[in-house]
Scaffold this motif. Structure first.
Motif, PDB file in Angstrom:
ATOM      1  N   ILE A  94       0.846  -1.184   0.000  1.00  0.00           N
ATOM      2  CA  ILE A  94       0.000   0.000   0.000  1.00  0.00           C
ATOM      3  C   ILE A  94       0.887   1.242   0.000  1.00  0.00           C
ATOM      4  CG2 ILE A  94      -1.713   1.345   1.301  1.00  0.00           C
ATOM      5  CD1 ILE A  94      -2.860  -1.172   0.095  1.00  0.00           C
ATOM      6  N   VAL A  95       0.571   2.186  -0.864  1.00  0.00           N
ATOM      7  CA  VAL A  95       1.240   3.487  -0.883  1.00  0.00           C
ATOM      8  C   VAL A  95       0.249   4.518  -0.351  1.00  0.00           C
ATOM      9  CG1 VAL A  95       2.297   5.268  -2.320  1.00  0.00           C
ATOM     10  CG2 VAL A  95       2.708   2.847  -2.816  1.00  0.00           C
ATOM     11  N   LYS A 132       5.215   3.735   1.811  1.00  0.00           N
ATOM     12  CA  LYS A 132       4.878   2.425   1.270  1.00  0.00           C
ATOM     13  C   LYS A 132       4.946   1.397   2.386  1.00  0.00           C
ATOM     14  CE  LYS A 132       6.136  -0.890  -2.357  1.00  0.00           C
ATOM     15  NZ  LYS A 132       7.058  -1.169  -3.487  1.00  0.00           N
ATOM     16  N   PHE A 133       3.884   0.595   2.495  1.00  0.00           N
ATOM     17  CA  PHE A 133       3.789  -0.424   3.540  1.00  0.00           C
ATOM     18  C   PHE A 133       3.647  -1.794   2.887  1.00  0.00           C
ATOM     19  CE2 PHE A 133       2.006   3.532   5.103  1.00  0.00           C
ATOM     20  CZ  PHE A 133       2.679   3.715   6.298  1.00  0.00           C
ATOM     21  N   SER A 134       4.381  -2.766   3.398  1.00  0.00           N
ATOM     22  CA  SER A 134       4.326  -4.127   2.859  1.00  0.00           C
ATOM     23  C   SER A 134       4.559  -5.106   3.992  1.00  0.00           C
ATOM     24  CB  SER A 134       5.362  -4.305   1.738  1.00  0.00           C
ATOM     25  OG  SER A 134       6.660  -3.994   2.212  1.00  0.00           O
ATOM     26  N   MET A 168      -3.254   4.033  -2.208  1.00  0.00           N
ATOM     27  CA  MET A 168      -3.494   3.198  -3.387  1.00  0.00           C
ATOM     28  C   MET A 168      -2.644   1.950  -3.264  1.00  0.00           C
ATOM     29  SD  MET A 168      -1.303   5.234  -6.327  1.00  0.00           S
ATOM     30  CE  MET A 168       0.498   5.295  -6.242  1.00  0.00           C
ATOM     31  N   GLU A 169      -3.070   0.896  -3.915  1.00  0.00           N
ATOM     32  CA  GLU A 169      -2.222  -0.281  -4.000  1.00  0.00           C
ATOM     33  C   GLU A 169      -1.031   0.040  -4.887  1.00  0.00           C
ATOM     34  OE1 GLU A 169      -5.356  -3.929  -3.202  1.00  0.00           O
ATOM     35  OE2 GLU A 169      -4.741  -3.504  -5.270  1.00  0.00           O
TER      36      GLU A 169
END
Length: 224
Positions: A94-95, A132-134, A168-169
């Motif tokens: 996710i950004v 950015k999350f991952s 956003m993705e």
């Protein structure tokens, strides 16, 4: 991590932790907690400190861990809006806009996201730097106003007024597009540029970005 989101328009996320389970949050996000939840402040290294500072977050993050049994901790929003929960899985990133991060499971990783196109950074309203999350786990984000989501197919686009894109993705791409017609740009009241987001992927829009809220309130504050 179990959670409940309560309250409006100033919501709070109440998180229940199992013994030994940890949650990471932005500095100052904790509002109340049970006595057996212990806090530890970490930087994560100079690189991560620098990345957080550029995205508008505190250079330090607080880690809360339940000790000796289940614990409870609550995280409050910093303004009127919603707290959005996103469950991340491997391969799904996710950004989000700067300062969106509220809290997450310790298995969620964070990094700086740089806009690749100069125009998007200068005129898109989201700036050059986003978050950015991952990883895998639950992520809690702050949304200004209410949140509206859309699923964009490959090649499908949405034009968004500056500042209204919350997240956003990472499969989506972002660009900037000028408002057509000089009269429309000068007299329409919508500015000169819009943000274009193109799929595939999900986007989350916010209905009242903080700058617009501040501008609306300022009109009613008498000047000296």
């Amino acid at each position: 991590m179990k959670y409940q989101i309560q309250g409006s328009p100033f919501p709070v996320a109440v998180v229940t932790l199992e013994s030994g389970e940890s949650v990471i949050c932005q500095k100052g996000a904790m509002t109340w907690m049970s006595p057996n939840v212990e806090m530890q402040t970490k930087s994560g290294g100079l690189g991560k400190m620098f990345s957080r500072a550029l995205t508008g977050e505190s250079m330090f993050q607080n880690i809360y861990t339940a000790q000796g049994g289940p614990g409870m901790i609550a995280f409050g929003a910093t303004g009127p809006g919603e707290i959005m929960a996103v469950e991340l899985t491997p391969g799904k990133s996710i950004v989000a806009q700067k300062s969106a991060f509220l809290a997450s499971e310790s298995s969620v990783s964070y990094e700086m996201f740089l806009q690749k196109k100069m125009g998007s950074g200068f005129f898109g309203g989201e700036g050059f730097i986003m978050q950015k999350f991952s990883g895998q786990g639950m992520l809690l984000l702050e949304i200004d106003g209410s949140v509206v989501s859309y699923d964009l197919a490959a090649g499908q686009s949405m034009l968004i007024d500056t500042g209204y894109l919350a997240a956003m993705e990472s499969t989506c791409s972002i660009d900037v597009e000028s408002v057509k017609g000089v009269g429309n740009a000068l007299l329409g009241g919508e500015g000169f540029f819009n943000t274009r987001v193109t799929g595939p992927g999900r986007i989350w829009l916010q209905t009242m970005p903080m700058p617009q809220l501040a501008s609306s309130i300022a009109r009613f504050i008498p000047s000296k």
